[in-house]
Scaffold this motif. Structure first.
Motif, PDB file in Angstrom:
ATOM      1  N   SER A  15      70.275 -53.846   3.447  1.00  0.00           N
ATOM      2  CA  SER A  15      70.812 -52.382   2.992  1.00  0.00           C
ATOM      3  C   SER A  15      72.094 -52.201   3.333  1.00  0.00           C
ATOM      4  N   LEU A  16      72.807 -53.020   4.254  1.00  0.00           N
ATOM      5  CA  LEU A  16      73.973 -53.102   4.475  1.00  0.00           C
ATOM      6  C   LEU A  16      74.735 -53.682   3.402  1.00  0.00           C
ATOM      7  N   TYR A  17      74.511 -54.710   2.810  1.00  0.00           N
ATOM      8  CA  TYR A  17      75.079 -55.229   1.741  1.00  0.00           C
ATOM      9  C   TYR A  17      75.344 -54.168   0.516  1.00  0.00           C
ATOM     10  N   ARG A  18      74.119 -53.575   0.388  1.00  0.00           N
ATOM     11  CA  ARG A  18      74.157 -52.576  -0.931  1.00  0.00           C
ATOM     12  C   ARG A  18      75.057 -51.467  -0.419  1.00  0.00           C
ATOM     13  N   LYS A  45      79.597 -64.325   7.021  1.00  0.00           N
ATOM     14  CA  LYS A  45      80.186 -64.165   5.881  1.00  0.00           C
ATOM     15  C   LYS A  45      80.739 -62.547   5.957  1.00  0.00           C
ATOM     16  N   LEU A  46      80.541 -61.643   6.791  1.00  0.00           N
ATOM     17  CA  LEU A  46      81.205 -60.418   6.966  1.00  0.00           C
ATOM     18  C   LEU A  46      82.276 -60.811   8.203  1.00  0.00           C
ATOM     19  N   ASN A  50      88.110 -60.803   5.154  1.00  0.00           N
ATOM     20  CA  ASN A  50      89.612 -60.020   5.737  1.00  0.00           C
ATOM     21  C   ASN A  50      89.567 -58.762   5.172  1.00  0.00           C
ATOM     22  N   ASN A  51      88.770 -58.109   4.427  1.00  0.00           N
ATOM     23  CA  ASN A  51      88.898 -56.492   4.016  1.00  0.00           C
ATOM     24  C   ASN A  51      87.695 -55.956   4.895  1.00  0.00           C
ATOM     25  N   ILE A 219      78.863 -58.798  -2.119  1.00  0.00           N
ATOM     26  CA  ILE A 219      79.913 -57.790  -1.289  1.00  0.00           C
ATOM     27  C   ILE A 219      81.245 -58.451  -1.183  1.00  0.00           C
ATOM     28  N   ASP A 220      81.363 -59.633  -2.221  1.00  0.00           N
ATOM     29  CA  ASP A 220      82.942 -60.260  -2.207  1.00  0.00           C
ATOM     30  C   ASP A 220      83.643 -59.428  -2.888  1.00  0.00           C
TER      31      ASP A 220
END
Length: 221
Positions: A15-18, A45-46, A50-51, A219-220
């Motif tokens: 759900s976080l990725y969404r 990954k997170l 850098n964003n 999420i990239d």
């Protein structure tokens, strides 16, 4: 004006990725993402993105404590707190930003696409019985007003003036307590005596029960 967006999360990667994906496609780009991850395992990954300002804090045991922690890293004039299971319309932040510039409110939120009550009978019942401190101005039937004044904000997608947290703090965890959004709203109103606003043009979906898997590549940036 830049906005900070804080997302506390714990063991809800899909759900976080969404939520992050819906942030990545926003038409308004001048914001930063701050994630307070209370999960059991670090998300590399997170962490390496850098964003995103990513903080792995497994010793934090509550949503309120995660929000308190995040404020140490917020330098912008406004800060938004998002639940990790919301999916924003691509104009969500743009529309809220426009309302913030216009109104300079102490607090503002958008509205869930499902907040509109399509059954007029149920709508009337809610307006009759949900009154006073229990009224919910997110519930509406007619679309006459884009901006609605309200005495409290709730829903897991609230934005506040950052400076208010120099005077007002989130409540401590107790056995019996109100929803933290409602609790902080009432504390703010008591001190600042100003209205909150709901911007009905800032729409989202709050997936409180359904989690569709989002691949990590989404999420990239």
């Amino acid at each position: 004006m830049k906005i900070s967006i804080v997302i506390p999360t714990k063991n809800r990667q899909s759900s976080l990725y969404r939520t992050i994906k819906s942030l990545n496609i926003q038409n308004f780009k001048n914001f930063e993402i701050i994630i307070i991850d209370q999960s059991e395992k670090i998300n590399h990954k997170l962490k390496n993105n850098n964003n995103i300002k990513y903080f792995f804090e497994p010793t934090i045991n509550s949503l309120v404590e995660a929000k308190k922690f995040s404020l140490k890293h917020v330098k912008t004039e406004y800060v938004g707190f998002l639940d990790d299971d919301v999916e924003l319309d691509r104009n969500f932040i743009n529309n809220l930003h426009n309302s913030i510039i216009k109104l300079k409110p102490i607090g503002i939120s958008g509205t869930d696409n499902f907040a509109r009550e399509k059954n007029i009978f149920v709508f009337i019942l809610k307006k009759i019985f949900l009154i006073g401190n229990f009224s919910d101005d997110r519930i509406y039937f007619f679309d006459n007003n884009k901006l609605v004044k309200t005495n409290k904000l709730s829903g897991g997608y609230t934005f506040f003036k950052t400076e208010i947290f120099k005077k007002i703090g989130f409540r401590e965890e107790r056995l019996f307590h109100l929803n933290e959004d409602v609790d902080i709203s009432w504390k703010i109103k008591k001190v600042f005596k100003e209205n909150f606003y709901i911007d009905r043009s800032a729409k989202l979906i709050h997936h409180t029960k359904n989690t569709n898997t989002i691949n990590i590549k989404d999420i990239d940036t």
